[in-house]
Write an enzyme that holds these catalytic residues in place. Structure first.
Site, PDB file in Angstrom:
ATOM      1  N   GLY A 128       0.800  -1.208   0.000  1.00 40.25           N
ATOM      2  CA  GLY A 128       0.000   0.000   0.000  1.00 40.25           C
ATOM      3  C   GLY A 128       0.833   1.258   0.000  1.00 40.25           C
ATOM      4  N   LYS A 142      12.663   1.001   0.184  1.00 40.84           N
ATOM      5  CA  LYS A 142      11.216   1.159   0.221  1.00 40.84           C
ATOM      6  C   LYS A 142      10.892   2.562  -0.264  1.00 40.84           C
ATOM      7  CE  LYS A 142       7.389   0.708   3.536  1.00 40.84           C
ATOM      8  NZ  LYS A 142       7.075   0.369   4.933  1.00 40.84           N
ATOM      9  N   ASP A 159       0.178  -4.262  12.636  1.00 46.00           N
ATOM     10  CA  ASP A 159       0.025  -4.838  11.291  1.00 46.00           C
ATOM     11  C   ASP A 159       0.910  -6.072  11.123  1.00 46.00           C
ATOM     12  OD1 ASP A 159      -1.118  -4.992   8.786  1.00 46.00           O
ATOM     13  OD2 ASP A 159       0.320  -3.671   7.840  1.00 46.00           O
TER      14      ASP A 159
END
Length: 500
Positions: A217, A235, A332
């Site tokens: 996401g 990232k 998460d």
């Protein structure tokens, strides 16, 4: 019911025409007459109307126009589409108009009034077009102004000169404890380097798709190789990501302060113009889900390795909850956020959604529920309350997935429950838990230890947070096979009526 207006609000031309007698209508019949459309009215008395179901609406208009005594026409039934014709002769008694019901009626008017009506209609259409164009131009102008303002803010925050990125980044992290000060070499006090964007782009071959390791996401992750040969994972936060600056800063703030063998190590970051990058150690075996849920690679995980992974993740979570300088709730935890090094040792990653609890605080509340359904505890998914026990729930789901090699959100056709937790719970009560163990292990495991781990997993996913163990207790239960375990209570998201 539609609102009924007792007096039909149509043009004065149409009203005058409706009042004309047949003889007067005939005397006025001449070239140039036409019809005015009156929308959504109660039709005049149809008992005196002439009906022809074979005529189309266009043909009906032509016949009515050619007959000077025809004062109006309409579709016999709008639900029939283009066919069916009603024609009226003589006086019309029309008294009601509907706001959203009724039927369209076409009333005859003379050439002068028809021209006036068309002129008025054209004016209205032009006015509507002008208003629409003006609104569109205002919207475009507003969007351009907003984009320019946003771009100016980003330029002010990060700087346009790559050499100024270190100074700008210092201001960018002013609100992050422990990350405010940078020395002349571009390192923060906790030794987290700030990389130049050109350096990272060169290491990843300009973020080539060949170097892409995966997507999420937040954006994409790329493999890179620095000049001195060190492999890195980059990232890159997408401009269109569901995550934003707060998640980016949150991850830097948290993971930079954490040091544990079962947590992924961050090497540095880059903040430059529109680019936000996090640079991690490179882990060649990607994430746990790429093994667990792959029909070929799952056989590489024997029971001993699976237990080591489960135990390592448990120790990493215990460190976050009680052993680190900050009490951190991950929020998460899932198979795709557990990375594996060259020896398949686990490392928890992705702290963008994590939260810090101060002192002895073990619980918080949020209006913005984030995470992955299937791993989210009920009190968090339904009420926004997160705690160390919501992480315990996520771990329980992960532990059951490690044992079974199946996703929690899968559908089990031989079970009344459409998730892994419900299926395991049903087998547990029937004493058949070994039926769900991953067959790729070829029964090369200790049945006693597997059943113990399933029981620990069920203890972690109990419906009520107070019933779930802490991660320190989970680590203790995993590491001490002779300790007696309590019986688990009903898991969350289980509807017992499904068995009826």
């Amino acid at each position: 019911m539609a609102t009924v207006v007792q007096t039909m609000q149509i043009s004065s031309t149409a009203h005058a025409c409706l009042a004309l007698s047949p003889s007067l209508r005939a005397s006025l019949c001449r070239s140039g007459e036409g019809f005015v459309k009156v929308e959504r009215v109660k039709l005049p008395d149809t008992s005196t109307a002439h009906v022809d179901m074979n005529l189309s609406l266009n043909k009906c208009e032509q016949e009515c126009l050619s007959d000077c005594n025809c004062t109006a026409y309409s579709s016999a039934n709008e639900t029939m589409g283009e066919f069916g014709c009603l024609k009226w002769y003589g006086d019309l008694m029309v008294t009601r108009e509907y706001s959203d019901l009724g039927q369209d009626l076409y009333v005859r008017v003379d050439a002068i009034d028809l021209a006036r009506y068309r002129k008025k209609s054209t004016f209205v259409k032009k006015a509507m077009v002008a208003l629409s164009v003006s609104a569109l131009l205002l919207l475009l102008l507003g969007s351009l102004m907003y984009c320019r303002m946003l771009k100016r803010k980003r330029a002010d925050r990060r700087g346009r000169n790559p050499l100024a990125s270190v100074t700008t980044s210092s201001a960018y992290f002013n609100d992050l404890p422990g990350l405010k000060d940078l020395n002349s070499e571009g390192r923060q006090k906790n030794d987290l380097p700030l990389f130049d964007f050109k350096t990272v782009a060169a290491a990843t071959n300009n973020f080539s798709s060949v170097n892409e390791l995966g997507q999420g996401g937040f954006g994409s992750v790329y493999k890179g190789v620095m000049n001195h040969g060190t492999e890195i994972a980059v990232k890159r936060l997408s401009k269109y990501s569901g995550q934003g600056n707060e998640e980016f800063k949150n991850e830097v703030r948290l993971i930079a302060k954490l040091q544990h063998r079962n947590l992924v190590k961050i090497i540095g970051c880059c903040i430059q113009e529109d680019e936000e990058l996090l640079i991690y150690e490179y882990l060649p075996n990607n994430s746990l889900d790429s093994f667990l849920f792959d029909d070929t690679r799952r056989s590489l995980l024997n029971w001993e390795k699976r237990f080591e992974i489960a135990y390592g993740v448990a120790r990493g979570l215990m460190y976050l909850h009680q052993d680190s300088s900050l009490r951190i709730i991950h929020r998460d935890l899932k198979a795709s956020n557990v990375l594996l090094d060259v020896a398949l040792n686990p490392k928890i990653s992705d702290f963008g959604m994590a939260r810090i609890c101060g002192g002895d605080q073990i619980e918080g509340k949020t209006k913005r529920v984030v995470g992955t359904y299937g791993y989210m505890a009920p009190e968090y998914a339904l009420q926004g309350r997160f705690s160390i026990k919501s992480d315990v729930y996520s771990y329980g789901v992960l532990l059951l997935e490690i044992i079974t090699g199946q996703r929690n959100n899968g559908c089990y056709h031989m079970s009344p429950f459409c998730n892994l937790i419900g299926h395991v719970w049903e087998l547990w009560k029937e004493g058949k838990c070994t039926d769900i163990v991953d067959r790729s292990m070829d029964n090369a495991y200790s049945e006693e230890m597997v059943l113990r781990c399933i029981q620990i997993g069920l203890l972690c996913v109990q419906r009520y947070a107070l019933d779930r163990p802490t991660m320190s207790t989970v680590v203790f239960m995993l590491g001490n096979a002779d300790v007696l375990l309590p019986s688990p209570k009903q898991p969350a998201f289980i509807d017992e009526s499904a068995r009826q």
